[in-house]
Write a protein that holds these residues in place. Structure first.
Motif, PDB file in Angstrom:
ATOM      1  N   ASN B  74       0.849  -1.194   0.000  1.00 62.36           N
ATOM      2  CA  ASN B  74       0.000   0.000   0.000  1.00 62.36           C
ATOM      3  C   ASN B  74       0.888   1.248   0.000  1.00 62.36           C
ATOM      4  O   ASN B  74       2.108   1.144   0.122  1.00 62.36           O
ATOM      5  N   ASP B  75       0.275   2.412  -0.134  1.00 61.54           N
ATOM      6  CA  ASP B  75       1.054   3.652  -0.251  1.00 61.54           C
ATOM      7  C   ASP B  75       1.262   4.306   1.110  1.00 61.54           C
ATOM      8  O   ASP B  75       0.343   4.880   1.692  1.00 61.54           O
ATOM      9  N   ILE B  76       2.508   4.223   1.595  1.00 62.16           N
ATOM     10  CA  ILE B  76       2.856   4.803   2.894  1.00 62.16           C
ATOM     11  C   ILE B  76       2.611   6.314   2.912  1.00 62.16           C
ATOM     12  O   ILE B  76       2.287   6.899   3.947  1.00 62.16           O
ATOM     13  N   LEU B  77       2.746   6.961   1.737  1.00 62.89           N
ATOM     14  CA  LEU B  77       2.587   8.418   1.686  1.00 62.89           C
ATOM     15  C   LEU B  77       1.138   8.846   1.936  1.00 62.89           C
ATOM     16  O   LEU B  77       0.858  10.009   2.183  1.00 62.89           O
ATOM     17  N   ALA B  78       0.215   7.857   1.857  1.00 63.06           N
ATOM     18  CA  ALA B  78      -1.181   8.187   2.164  1.00 63.06           C
ATOM     19  C   ALA B  78      -1.394   8.313   3.670  1.00 63.06           C
ATOM     20  O   ALA B  78      -2.448   8.747   4.126  1.00 63.06           O
ATOM     21  N   LEU B  79      -0.386   7.896   4.437  1.00 66.14           N
ATOM     22  CA  LEU B  79      -0.512   7.961   5.897  1.00 66.14           C
ATOM     23  C   LEU B  79      -0.047   9.308   6.420  1.00 66.14           C
ATOM     24  O   LEU B  79       0.862   9.923   5.873  1.00 66.14           O
ATOM     25  N   GLU B  80      -0.673   9.749   7.496  1.00 62.11           N
ATOM     26  CA  GLU B  80      -0.147  10.874   8.262  1.00 62.11           C
ATOM     27  C   GLU B  80      -0.123  10.438   9.718  1.00 62.11           C
ATOM     28  O   GLU B  80      -0.611   9.348  10.038  1.00 62.11           O
ATOM     29  N   ASP B  81       0.433  11.264  10.578  1.00 62.89           N
ATOM     30  CA  ASP B  81       0.498  10.889  11.996  1.00 62.89           C
ATOM     31  C   ASP B  81      -0.911  10.560  12.499  1.00 62.89           C
ATOM     32  O   ASP B  81      -1.860  11.296  12.237  1.00 62.89           O
ATOM     33  N   GLY B  82      -1.042   9.451  13.226  1.00 60.49           N
ATOM     34  CA  GLY B  82      -2.341   9.096  13.779  1.00 60.49           C
ATOM     35  C   GLY B  82      -3.251   8.375  12.804  1.00 60.49           C
ATOM     36  O   GLY B  82      -4.436   8.193  13.070  1.00 60.49           O
ATOM     37  N   LYS B  83      -2.699   7.946  11.676  1.00 59.28           N
ATOM     38  CA  LYS B  83      -3.503   7.216  10.702  1.00 59.28           C
ATOM     39  C   LYS B  83      -2.964   5.789  10.537  1.00 59.28           C
ATOM     40  O   LYS B  83      -1.777   5.544  10.756  1.00 59.28           O
ATOM     41  N   ALA B  84      -3.829   4.873  10.159  1.00 55.47           N
ATOM     42  CA  ALA B  84      -3.429   3.479   9.966  1.00 55.47           C
ATOM     43  C   ALA B  84      -3.907   3.005   8.605  1.00 55.47           C
ATOM     44  O   ALA B  84      -4.857   3.561   8.048  1.00 55.47           O
ATOM     45  N   GLN B  85      -3.255   1.985   8.058  1.00 52.71           N
ATOM     46  CA  GLN B  85      -3.718   1.427   6.791  1.00 52.71           C
ATOM     47  C   GLN B  85      -3.488  -0.086   6.762  1.00 52.71           C
ATOM     48  O   GLN B  85      -2.534  -0.603   7.348  1.00 52.71           O
ATOM     49  N   TYR B  86      -4.386  -0.788   6.057  1.00 52.45           N
ATOM     50  CA  TYR B  86      -4.222  -2.204   5.805  1.00 52.45           C
ATOM     51  C   TYR B  86      -3.218  -2.351   4.667  1.00 52.45           C
ATOM     52  O   TYR B  86      -3.255  -1.599   3.701  1.00 52.45           O
ATOM     53  N   SER B  87      -2.314  -3.317   4.795  1.00 49.28           N
ATOM     54  CA  SER B  87      -1.283  -3.478   3.786  1.00 49.28           C
ATOM     55  C   SER B  87      -0.754  -4.909   3.804  1.00 49.28           C
ATOM     56  O   SER B  87      -1.321  -5.776   4.483  1.00 49.28           O
ATOM     57  N   GLY B  88       0.311  -5.141   3.079  1.00 48.41           N
ATOM     58  CA  GLY B  88       0.904  -6.477   3.054  1.00 48.41           C
ATOM     59  C   GLY B  88       2.382  -6.407   2.763  1.00 48.41           C
ATOM     60  O   GLY B  88       2.856  -5.455   2.128  1.00 48.41           O
ATOM     61  N   LEU B  89       3.098  -7.406   3.256  1.00 47.95           N
ATOM     62  CA  LEU B  89       4.499  -7.596   2.897  1.00 47.95           C
ATOM     63  C   LEU B  89       4.521  -8.625   1.782  1.00 47.95           C
ATOM     64  O   LEU B  89       3.900  -9.678   1.911  1.00 47.95           O
ATOM     65  N   LEU B  90       5.229  -8.312   0.701  1.00 46.08           N
ATOM     66  CA  LEU B  90       5.260  -9.235  -0.433  1.00 46.08           C
ATOM     67  C   LEU B  90       6.636  -9.857  -0.600  1.00 46.08           C
ATOM     68  O   LEU B  90       7.648  -9.264  -0.247  1.00 46.08           O
ATOM     69  N   THR B  91       6.635 -11.051  -1.197  1.00 45.15           N
ATOM     70  CA  THR B  91       7.881 -11.668  -1.613  1.00 45.15           C
ATOM     71  C   THR B  91       8.253 -11.083  -2.984  1.00 45.15           C
ATOM     72  O   THR B  91       7.436 -10.383  -3.609  1.00 45.15           O
ATOM     73  N   ALA B  92       9.452 -11.400  -3.465  1.00 43.05           N
ATOM     74  CA  ALA B  92       9.863 -10.926  -4.794  1.00 43.05           C
ATOM     75  C   ALA B  92       8.949 -11.497  -5.874  1.00 43.05           C
ATOM     76  O   ALA B  92       8.855 -10.964  -6.974  1.00 43.05           O
ATOM     77  N   GLN B  93       8.258 -12.591  -5.553  1.00 44.36           N
ATOM     78  CA  GLN B  93       7.326 -13.207  -6.512  1.00 44.36           C
ATOM     79  C   GLN B  93       5.942 -12.562  -6.449  1.00 44.36           C
ATOM     80  O   GLN B  93       5.002 -13.048  -7.089  1.00 44.36           O
ATOM     81  N   GLY B  94       5.797 -11.531  -5.638  1.00 42.92           N
ATOM     82  CA  GLY B  94       4.525 -10.828  -5.545  1.00 42.92           C
ATOM     83  C   GLY B  94       3.492 -11.520  -4.667  1.00 42.92           C
ATOM     84  O   GLY B  94       2.328 -11.125  -4.629  1.00 42.92           O
ATOM     85  N   THR B  95       3.917 -12.562  -3.961  1.00 41.58           N
ATOM     86  CA  THR B  95       2.974 -13.269  -3.087  1.00 41.58           C
ATOM     87  C   THR B  95       3.063 -12.710  -1.676  1.00 41.58           C
ATOM     88  O   THR B  95       4.003 -11.998  -1.331  1.00 41.58           O
ATOM     89  N   LEU B  96       2.092 -13.053  -0.870  1.00 40.51           N
ATOM     90  CA  LEU B  96       1.981 -12.422   0.453  1.00 40.51           C
ATOM     91  C   LEU B  96       2.813 -13.133   1.515  1.00 40.51           C
ATOM     92  O   LEU B  96       2.588 -14.306   1.820  1.00 40.51           O
ATOM     93  N   LEU B  97       3.777 -12.395   2.066  1.00 39.53           N
ATOM     94  CA  LEU B  97       4.572 -12.904   3.179  1.00 39.53           C
ATOM     95  C   LEU B  97       3.782 -12.721   4.475  1.00 39.53           C
ATOM     96  O   LEU B  97       3.899 -13.493   5.413  1.00 39.53           O
TER      97      LEU B  97
END
Lengths: 131, 367
Positions: B74-97
């Motif tokens: 997800n886009d970290i720049l969409a965050l500001e102090d006091g905000k949260a976002q759903y996101s994921g860590l991906l492998t180099a293969q684009g799958t979800l770590l």
């Protein structure tokens, strides 16, 4: 209402109440508590030949699926139709409105070999301590 | 196998009659009064969950934002102090770590809440990838996480908070809850309005007891992992290890709106770009049973005579009073009905859009 004192029990936590050659079968209070909220029951149809220790239906709680085994040999005469719309009757009244099937026994003497109330309670204690 | 770890509030759960189950190496409350009652409480009033098994990773330093922009989808720049976002860590293969929530505390201070089953993997991966002025720390020990969820959650929490509760969804702030300084976030995993409260483990009992007491007359109940599972499935929220894992990409899982493909370079992006440009072969779909039976996780899914998939999560949906499930199906499939293999038979199910359950917005009392 069925009196749990006069029932016979299996190691798989079914109970049977014998009247003449017909036995009413359900699962025990311990079994319903272990399963939790029961939401679906599937039973074999009338006319099916059942065998002691073999599956004759399935009970599903929110969390798990569990087979129900016949305590005896015989022919299934009737299953509790209320359970299809109200499976929770097994949780609410396992020895009464939560009965599951009636079976005509091919050998009523088989029931004598099952556990009585006090042996079943001892069995539950033994199981609990073994865990 | 090592013995499961005990939650900071384990004794509390035991004393109020919890039944336990092992999950991700933890001894977790499965249920207290019963899964259906707890599920109903969350939909109609409120439930209190102990989710302290979740992991917390701190990412700090002047390069923290830049680092997370490369590490998460997800886009970290969409965050500001006091905000949260759903996101994921991906492998180099684009799958979800792992899937996670990123909390921005300050421009050099982020917290990631990761799955219990993935704490060490996520932590090691982040530490291994860290370059420059970034410090990655495992903050899981010593942290308790309580979740109060349901339409009454805001009014109950307001009773034990000194400050006014002006938090909007996906915002967080440090508030005093039952006398304990806690980070409170308006997030959850149930499909209802609600809050997740980060508390020092040694003060968890105070906050747990304070909330239960405050909610006594509002129908608040302690709720276990059993209800958490039925609630999240109804809400169409995914579970790592079942619906998503290192063999699935976020696009296959339908997490498109949490993937910022145009934000610039990040790990796994190239594979996702290719998938977006027509390379997607399967997609996670929802279904509800039309015939009697309960679709369980792991059951086979058929379209006519062809085996087309496996139920990744399935079960009884208490609010809908029927069984629902999730399954990856080929994108080219045009059938609207499938068959789920339930023991010896195949029972018809209808494909439907997610979520299975959506709360009415009017029910959300926005602080």
């Amino acid at each position: 209402m069925i009196d749990p004192d006069n029932l016979k029990y299996t190691r798989d936590h079914e109970w049977i109440a014998l009247e003449g050659e017909v036995g009413t079968i359900g699962i025990t209070d311990f079994a319903q508590k272990e399963l939790g909220d029961i939401v679906f029951v599937e039973l074999m149809q009338a006319g099916t030949v059942v065998t002691a220790g073999k599956e004759m239906g399935t009970v599903e709680s929110v969390k798990a699926v569990s087979e129900v085994y016949s305590p005896v040999n015989g022919t299934l005469e009737e299953s509790n139709g209320d359970l299809s719309s109200k499976p929770e009757l097994i949780n609410q009244d396992p020895y009464g409105r939560g009965w599951m099937v009636r079976v005509r026994l091919s050998d009523p003497a088989q029931v004598a070999r099952l556990m009585d109330q006090s042996s079943y309670e001892a069995y539950l204690k033994q199981e609990a301590s073994g865990q | 196998m090592t013995a499961p770890r005990l939650l900071p509030l384990h004794d509390r759960h035991q004393s109020i009659g919890a039944r336990f189950m092992e999950f991700a190496g933890w001894q977790m409350p499965l249920q207290y009064s019963g899964i259906l009652a707890e599920h109903g409480a969350v939909r109609q009033a409120a439930g209190l969950f102990d989710v302290s098994h979740m992991g917390e990773v701190g990412v700090r330093g002047p390069s923290a934002g830049e680092f997370l922009q490369r590490m998460t989808m997800n886009d970290i720049l969409a965050l500001e102090d006091g905000k949260a976002q759903y996101s994921g860590l991906l492998t180099a293969q684009g799958t979800l770590l792992d899937d996670l929530i990123v909390y921005r505390v300050g421009n050099a201070d982020y917290r990631l809440v990761v799955n219990a089953s993935r704490v060490s993997i996520a932590f090691e991966w982040l530490r291994e990838q860290a370059r420059g002025a970034v410090e990655v720390t495992d903050r899981s020990a010593g942290m308790a996480l309580l979740a109060i969820q349901g339409p009454e959650a805001a009014s109950i929490l307001a009773k034990v908070c000194t400050e006014s509760l002006a938090l909007r969804p996906f915002r967080h702030a440090v508030l005093r809850v039952a006398g304990v300084d806690s980070r409170v976030a308006r997030t959850g995993y149930t499909g209802e309005d609600g809050f997740e409260i980060f508390v020092p483990a040694d003060a968890a009992t105070t906050v747990w007891d304070g909330l239960l007491e405050a909610g006594r007359e509002d129908g608040l109940r302690p709720a276990g992992l059993g209800a958490r599972e039925t609630l999240r499935l109804e809400a169409g929220l995914l579970l790592y290890g079942q619906d998503i894992d290192e063999t699935t990409t976020p696009l296959e899982a339908g997490l498109d709106r949490f993937v910022a493909l145009d934000k610039g370079e990040f790990i796994g992006r190239e594979v996702l770009l290719r998938q977006r440009q027509g390379g997607l072969t399967r997609r996670l779909r929802g279904f509800e049973m039309e015939e009697a039976g309960i679709a369980r996780t792991g059951y086979g899914v058929w379209a006519g005579e062809e085996r087309v998939g496996t139920v990744t999560s399935g079960g009884f949906a208490p609010t809908l009073r029927k069984s629902v499930g999730l399954v990856y199906l080929p994108c080219e499939m045009r059938e609207r009905t499938i068959q789920v293999e339930i023991r010896a038979r195949r029972a018809a199910a209808r494909l439907m859009s997610l979520p299975f359950y959506r709360r009415k917005i009017s029910q959300a009392r926005l602080g």
